[in-house]
Write a protein that holds these residues in place. Structure first.
Motif, PDB file in Angstrom:
ATOM      1  N   SER A 101       0.846  -1.194   0.000  1.00 20.17           N
ATOM      2  CA  SER A 101       0.000   0.000   0.000  1.00 20.17           C
ATOM      3  C   SER A 101       0.880   1.242   0.000  1.00 20.17           C
ATOM      4  O   SER A 101       2.078   1.182   0.288  1.00 20.17           O
ATOM      5  N   MET A 102       0.281   2.376  -0.305  1.00 22.87           N
ATOM      6  CA  MET A 102       1.022   3.640  -0.316  1.00 22.87           C
ATOM      7  C   MET A 102       1.618   3.914   1.057  1.00 22.87           C
ATOM      8  O   MET A 102       2.802   4.289   1.171  1.00 22.87           O
ATOM      9  N   GLU A 133       4.596   1.565   1.751  1.00 18.20           N
ATOM     10  CA  GLU A 133       5.793   1.851   0.964  1.00 18.20           C
ATOM     11  C   GLU A 133       6.389   3.211   1.302  1.00 18.20           C
ATOM     12  O   GLU A 133       7.599   3.403   1.172  1.00 18.20           O
ATOM     13  N   LEU A 134       5.578   4.159   1.756  1.00 20.79           N
ATOM     14  CA  LEU A 134       6.136   5.439   2.194  1.00 20.79           C
ATOM     15  C   LEU A 134       7.108   5.239   3.357  1.00 20.79           C
ATOM     16  O   LEU A 134       8.160   5.879   3.418  1.00 20.79           O
ATOM     17  N   SER A 173       7.269  10.262  -5.017  1.00 19.06           N
ATOM     18  CA  SER A 173       6.642  11.403  -4.357  1.00 19.06           C
ATOM     19  C   SER A 173       7.479  11.892  -3.182  1.00 19.06           C
ATOM     20  O   SER A 173       7.688  13.096  -3.003  1.00 19.06           O
ATOM     21  N   VAL A 191       0.621  12.593  -6.962  1.00 19.69           N
ATOM     22  CA  VAL A 191       0.494  12.615  -5.506  1.00 19.69           C
ATOM     23  C   VAL A 191       0.971  13.968  -4.980  1.00 19.69           C
ATOM     24  O   VAL A 191       2.021  14.476  -5.371  1.00 19.69           O
ATOM     25  N   GLU A 216      -3.016   9.121  -3.662  1.00 20.23           N
ATOM     26  CA  GLU A 216      -2.635   7.883  -4.337  1.00 20.23           C
ATOM     27  C   GLU A 216      -3.271   7.838  -5.723  1.00 20.23           C
ATOM     28  O   GLU A 216      -4.404   8.279  -5.911  1.00 20.23           O
ATOM     29  N   HIS A 263       4.500   5.075  -6.785  1.00 22.57           N
ATOM     30  CA  HIS A 263       4.426   6.508  -6.497  1.00 22.57           C
ATOM     31  C   HIS A 263       5.021   6.907  -5.148  1.00 22.57           C
ATOM     32  O   HIS A 263       5.227   8.094  -4.908  1.00 22.57           O
ATOM     33  N   ALA A 264       5.284   5.962  -4.266  1.00 23.59           N
ATOM     34  CA  ALA A 264       5.720   6.313  -2.920  1.00 23.59           C
ATOM     35  C   ALA A 264       7.090   6.987  -2.918  1.00 23.59           C
ATOM     36  O   ALA A 264       7.241   8.126  -2.466  1.00 23.59           O
ATOM     37  N   HIS A 282       5.326  -0.157  -5.037  1.00 21.89           N
ATOM     38  CA  HIS A 282       4.326   0.897  -5.218  1.00 21.89           C
ATOM     39  C   HIS A 282       4.990   2.011  -6.010  1.00 21.89           C
ATOM     40  O   HIS A 282       5.930   2.648  -5.535  1.00 21.89           O
TER      41      HIS A 282
END
Length: 401
Positions: free
Chosen positions: A86-87, A90-91, A143, A320, A336, A139-140, A137
């Motif tokens: 999940s975002m 992974e963040l 971003s 994002v 997301e 985009h994590a 993920h």
């Protein structure tokens, strides 16, 4: 509890606190501290290159356990772990990767400045870790890497361009080897900046015409550093030399035009500019992600249009962190992307655009079949007196790494 043990007693599942390092300048040792040991290849290298290591038995297995428990799902990043995440998950991982990557790039660039050869094995290791994060993920890390302070820009810019190149290469359907090569090229594209005078490189104001001409030498300086290494591919050297070329021939250093510019250099031109314009600098605040995409799309003759369309699909029409107004007269921030539609991401709403009253933060999934709301337009944070949009999507992770 911290314990120093012989590397012969080190096993998978132990938590490495610190190495008794034999090579302080090797990025390998930076990448693998403060983490659970989960990779057999990493274990073997440690055992071949060191004698002792500090472990934390409170966070991992202890050598006193006769039958160590089976390792469960990772709580930290493992090199070979590419399972979707999940975002939020992974963040947390991406923050660790960004911290380690920054330290590793600083070491590699310092070695370049001192004329020492680059350890390509460690470069590959770092690119693999970044690539795996993008796979878990997409985009994590991309971003999060935008949230850099001005004093760490040169190093984190290289990490960000690496991640963007990996994601773009995957979106374009390139082979695994080409994806890896794109990542290495992104990581090393600005190595020549280490040969630019610090007074110019770190100047807190806009450069003079003379200083700008000096700065424009960094592609040739980087190519000079890399060209003597047989372990650095021709693609990486080409990207280092030509990432500032433009499709209409107005770029530098050679004024290449159209197909004269390699595919990887055309990719890097987009990734390099996007991270540059979305990053805060001492003399200007970075543009928001959505505005950057729209501005870049208007620069005719600058980018390869087909690759740019792939790039838009990579990061989204509303990336994002984009502040958006919804049809319901609510203001929110994109948290997301959706695989189903570039126009219908997940949005965290927090303000009424009608009354300007704060709302209880709520996540709206615009792809949900029962959701009738939609994005009307993107907004500028300054118009609403919002100083830190990033805090609203990344929470603690928004603190620059």
């Amino acid at each position: 509890m911290l314990r120093k043990i012989a590397v012969a007693d080190l096993t998978l599942g132990m938590y490495i606190h610190e190495f008794c390092r034999p090579r302080a300048n090797d990025p390998f040792w930076t990448l693998h501290v403060e983490r659970e040991l989960r990779d057999e290849a990493v274990l073997q290298r440690i055992q071949q290159s060191s004698r002792e290591v500090w472990i934390d038995t409170g966070r991992g297995n202890s050598p006193d356990e006769p039958n160590p428990p089976q390792v469960q799902a990772p709580t930290t990043v493992a090199l070979g772990d590419t399972a979707p995440a999940s975002m939020d998950e992974e963040l947390a991982r991406a923050r660790l990767i960004c911290g380690r990557a920054k330290a590793a790039v600083m070491t590699m660039f310092s070695d370049a400045r001192m004329g020492r050869s680059m350890n390509t094995e460690d470069v590959d290791l770092l690119v693999e870790e970044i690539s795996n994060s993008v796979m878990r993920h997409p985009h994590a890390l991309i971003s999060l890497s935008r949230l850099k302070t001005s004093d760490e820009y040169t190093y984190m810019h290289s990490v960000a361009v690496c991640a963007l190149m990996v994601a773009l290469a995957r979106q374009m359907g390139l082979s695994d080897d080409q994806v890896r090569e794109a990542g290495v090229a992104g990581l090393m594209h600005d190595v020549g900046k280490m040969m630019i005078a610090p007074a110019i490189l770190n100047k807190p104001d806009r450069l003079t015409a003379e200083e700008y001409q000096a700065m424009k030498y960094h592609p040739q300086a980087g190519h000079k550093i890399l060209k003597g290494s047989q372990q650095v591919t021709a693609v990486v050297k080409d990207v280092c030399l030509h990432h500032h070329e433009k499709m209409d021939g107005s770029g530098y250093p050679h004024g290449l035009k159209g197909e004269e510019i390699s595919m990887f250099a055309r990719m890097s031109a987009i990734c390099d500019v996007y991270d540059a314009v979305t990053s805060d600098r001492p003399y200007k605040k970075g543009w928001d992600a959505a505005s950057s995409i729209r501005e870049m799309a208007s620069w005719r003759g600058h980018f390869d249009e087909q690759i740019f369309q792939h790039f838009v699909k990579t990061i989204g029409i509303y990336p994002v962190g984009t502040l958006v107004r919804l049809k319901s007269e609510r203001l929110g921030v994109v948290i997301e992307q959706s695989e189903q539609s570039l126009l219908r991401p997940k949005v965290k709403v927090f303000l009424s655009t009608h009354s300007r009253a704060s709302l209880e933060p709520k996540v709206v999934d615009l792809t949900h079949p029962l959701e009738q709301d939609a994005i009307v337009k993107f907004e500028l944070a300054a118009d609403w007196g919002i100083e830190d949009v990033d805090r609203m999507w990344a929470a603690d992770a928004a603190t620059p790494v």
